[in-house]
Design an enzyme around this catalytic site. Structure first.
Site, PDB file in Angstrom:
ATOM      1  N   CYS A  40      17.563  -1.881  70.152  1.00 31.98           N
ATOM      2  CA  CYS A  40      17.552  -1.503  71.564  1.00 31.98           C
ATOM      3  C   CYS A  40      16.102  -1.506  72.054  1.00 31.98           C
ATOM      4  O   CYS A  40      15.254  -0.845  71.461  1.00 31.98           O
ATOM      5  CB  CYS A  40      18.167  -0.125  71.761  1.00 31.98           C
ATOM      6  SG  CYS A  40      18.061   0.455  73.457  1.00 31.98           S
ATOM      7  N   GLY A  93      24.025 -13.381  73.178  1.00 34.46           N
ATOM      8  CA  GLY A  93      22.959 -13.557  74.160  1.00 34.46           C
ATOM      9  C   GLY A  93      23.327 -14.686  75.106  1.00 34.46           C
ATOM     10  O   GLY A  93      23.194 -15.857  74.763  1.00 34.46           O
ATOM     11  N   GLY A  94      23.847 -14.325  76.276  1.00 29.43           N
ATOM     12  CA  GLY A  94      24.128 -15.335  77.296  1.00 29.43           C
ATOM     13  C   GLY A  94      25.366 -16.164  77.070  1.00 29.43           C
ATOM     14  O   GLY A  94      25.535 -17.204  77.715  1.00 29.43           O
ATOM     15  N   SER A 125      27.482  -9.277  78.762  1.00 29.76           N
ATOM     16  CA  SER A 125      27.361  -9.262  80.226  1.00 29.76           C
ATOM     17  C   SER A 125      28.416 -10.089  80.935  1.00 29.76           C
ATOM     18  O   SER A 125      28.754  -9.804  82.093  1.00 29.76           O
ATOM     19  CB  SER A 125      25.991  -9.803  80.643  1.00 29.76           C
ATOM     20  OG  SER A 125      24.974  -9.145  79.958  1.00 29.76           O
TER      21      SER A 125
END
Lengths: 300, 261
Positions: free
Chosen positions: A125, A238-239, A261
């Site tokens: 984090c 990631g993405g 996300s």
């Protein structure tokens, strides 16, 4: 069906830590949406409220967040984990964090009665003082914590890595030496956004971590480097928001992908990524995803 | 979206603890019941429903709202939104019942005006409750849009008692659409009465939970047992979705620990 560190996943998409993972009910909801496995919110030794809001904003190129590891502590989370385990058959991985090996052990032991299918160690984090990347950028500490947890639990241990280091492969190697069953790469990339009307940093914590589309090429390179350096599986994150991203991540060396996300676009994103991977394999004459994992290393 | 900058143009005291803040920016596309994230820079960002297309009505309850109350005309705020699902607007000629408690009147007053301006005058009935006469919010706006029943806990205005006392006396099934917003304890009592009358499916409840991301990603505001996100799947929910849920029983705070509603 995919086997990953001994766990059986119906497809290689995994709900990333910190996404829809605060409650058992939300994990179950995601599991019903076609996810191969779910990872909980990172859980620590004590309750934490996290940073002040804004704690997450959508930017032009992705998402910026600094939640500050809010969590109810392992004691209060136990019932959430039990609910998730009871109500779903997909593997449930407990993400845990702490300030040192003793903290990690305390949390892992505290959550073990709920029988998580694996642990994911959050040593990455980017915006919590004394936690996460503060310890995850030191290979000796990563090795020590990983070894301590691996010696203590009887389920697989994944270690989630930060990209905010000079050489992610050396941290991955430390995790592998410590006994990790897999590494997960990457956590968010240190980032910041400023409100130009006033000059105020937008996040309550001032800075945080970037996720989403913008960081995919960074994640692909990290996975590529880890694949070259390690023998244990790599879980790419990631993405990833569509099947093409997942295929690319696998060609770099990922055995599975996590999605975070992209839940913003809809919680059904996992099913469409999994279907897209299957179609791609069929169309290109591949029998399993094993055929494409690390392909980018072989073609040149 | 990044927060957009708005300037406070006017402030109105609605009650000793409640103020309306008007901005220089109007969110014309907002549906009553949707909310905005209000960023008090350097302090916090909190969800607030729009009480007008260009205003929020805020009760002073904590650090962030106290900081907001320190601001003056000409000061600025950051705003993200409108966010979430607003109320399902009634069809023309449907009979509408609004049940508002305290500052819960904030999203219902624009709804009342929307209905009154698009339908017939007599179609909106409001039950408006507050602790005391000076805590009644937007009584005049509701009065202007139809029939109003006022209750106060201390009897200083209208009927002494609670909004549920009025609800128990009227013929609920006369109404095609019922909307409610207020303290969760109040809404839970309203829910019980409507559920018993089998009218909960024609009712919508505006819920409040602790928001972090406010964009449906982090899961901090998920409700048990279905994992519905108050920020994205709500904040307005049909009563059908609230049967046998945590609603009225408990809620999670910033850390995720369960507490009393």
């Amino acid at each position: 069906m995919v086997t990953l560190t001994g766990l059986k996943l119906k497809n290689p998409t995994i709900l990333a830590a910190g996404i829809m993972g605060t409650t058992g009910a939300s994990l179950v909801r995601m599991a019903k949406k076609g996810v191969g496995a779910v990872v909980t919110k990172s859980i620590g030794p004590e309750p934490k409220e996290g940073h002040h809001n804004p704690s997450m904003v959508q930017l032009e190129c992705g998402f910026l967040n600094a939640m500050g590891l809010p969590n109810p502590s392992y004691k209060a989370f136990l019932q959430e984990l039990e609910f998730a385990k009871k109500e779903t058959s997909v593997p449930v991985i407990a993400s845990i964090f702490g300030g040192d090996a003793d903290d990690f052990l305390k949390v892992a032991d505290g959550l073990s009665p709920a029988k998580p299918d694996a642990f994911e160690l959050n040593v990455s984090c980017p915006h919590a003082q004394g936690y996460g990347a503060m310890i995850g950028s030191d290979p000796y500490v990563v090795e020590e914590i990983t070894r301590a947890v691996c010696d203590s639990v009887d389920v697989p241990v994944w270690v989630k890595l930060t990209p905010n280091v000079t050489d992610i492969a050396s941290i991955g190697e430390a995790a592998e030496r410590g006994g990790a069953d897999a590494v997960v790469a990457i956590n968010t990339v240190r980032a910041m956004a400023i409100d130009i009307a006033t000059g105020y940093p937008i996040l309550g914590n001032r800075f945080g971590g970037l996720s989403g589309e913008a960081i995919k090429p960074i994640a692909v390179k990290c996975v590529y480097d880890l694949y070259a350096a390690l023998d244990i599986p790599i879980i790419g994150v990631g993405g990833v928001s569509k099947w093409q991203d997942a295929i690319e991540m696998m060609m770099a060396g990922a055995s599975a992908v996590q999605v975070g996300s992209a839940v913003f676009d809809g919680i059904g994103v996992f099913g469409s990524i999994a279907d897209g991977i299957d179609n791609y394999l069929d169309k290109n004459g591949h029998v399993t995803i094993e055929d494409i994992i690390g392909l980018a290393h072989e073609v040149i | 979206m990044r927060p957009i900058n708005v300037t406070i143009t006017k402030m109105i005291d609605e009650s000793p603890s409640t103020k309306t803040f008007f901005f220089d920016r109007s969110f014309e596309s907002a549906i009553p019941g949707q909310f905005v994230m209000v960023w008090i820079r350097g302090v916090d960002e909190i969800p607030m429903t729009l009480s007008y297309t260009n205003a929020i009505t805020v009760q002073k309850v904590g650090d962030a709202t106290s900081a907001l109350f320190e601001l003056k005309e000409g000061d600025s705020l950051g705003i993200r939104g409108p966010i979430g699902n607003g109320f399902t607007l009634p069809q023309k000629d449907e009979k509408v019942l609004l049940i508002a408690g305290g500052v819960g009147a904030a999203p219902l007053a624009p709804l009342a005006e929307h209905v009154a301006n698009s339908g017939t005058w007599s179609n909106v009935t409001t039950i408006l409750g507050a602790r005391s006469y000076n805590e009644l919010i937007f009584a005049n706006r509701f009065f202007m849009t139809g029939e109003i029943h006022v209750t106060t806990d201390d009897g200083t205005q209208g009927r002494r008692g609670f909004v549920t006392d009025v609800l128990n006396d009227i013929d609920i099934l006369e109404y095609d659409k019922i909307y409610t917003c207020g303290p969760e304890i109040m809404m839970a009592r309203v829910f019980e009465i409507l559920h018993k009358a089998d009218a909960h499916t024609r009712a919508e409840f505006s819920l409040h939970r602790y928001f972090k991301c406010a964009i449906g990603v982090c899961g901090a505001c998920c409700m048990d047992p279905h994992g519905l996100r108050v920020c994205k799947d709500g904040p307005v929910f049909n009563g059908e979705l609230l049967v046998d849920t945590e609603f009225g029983k408990y809620k999670r705070g910033g850390s995720g620990i369960r507490g009393r509603v």
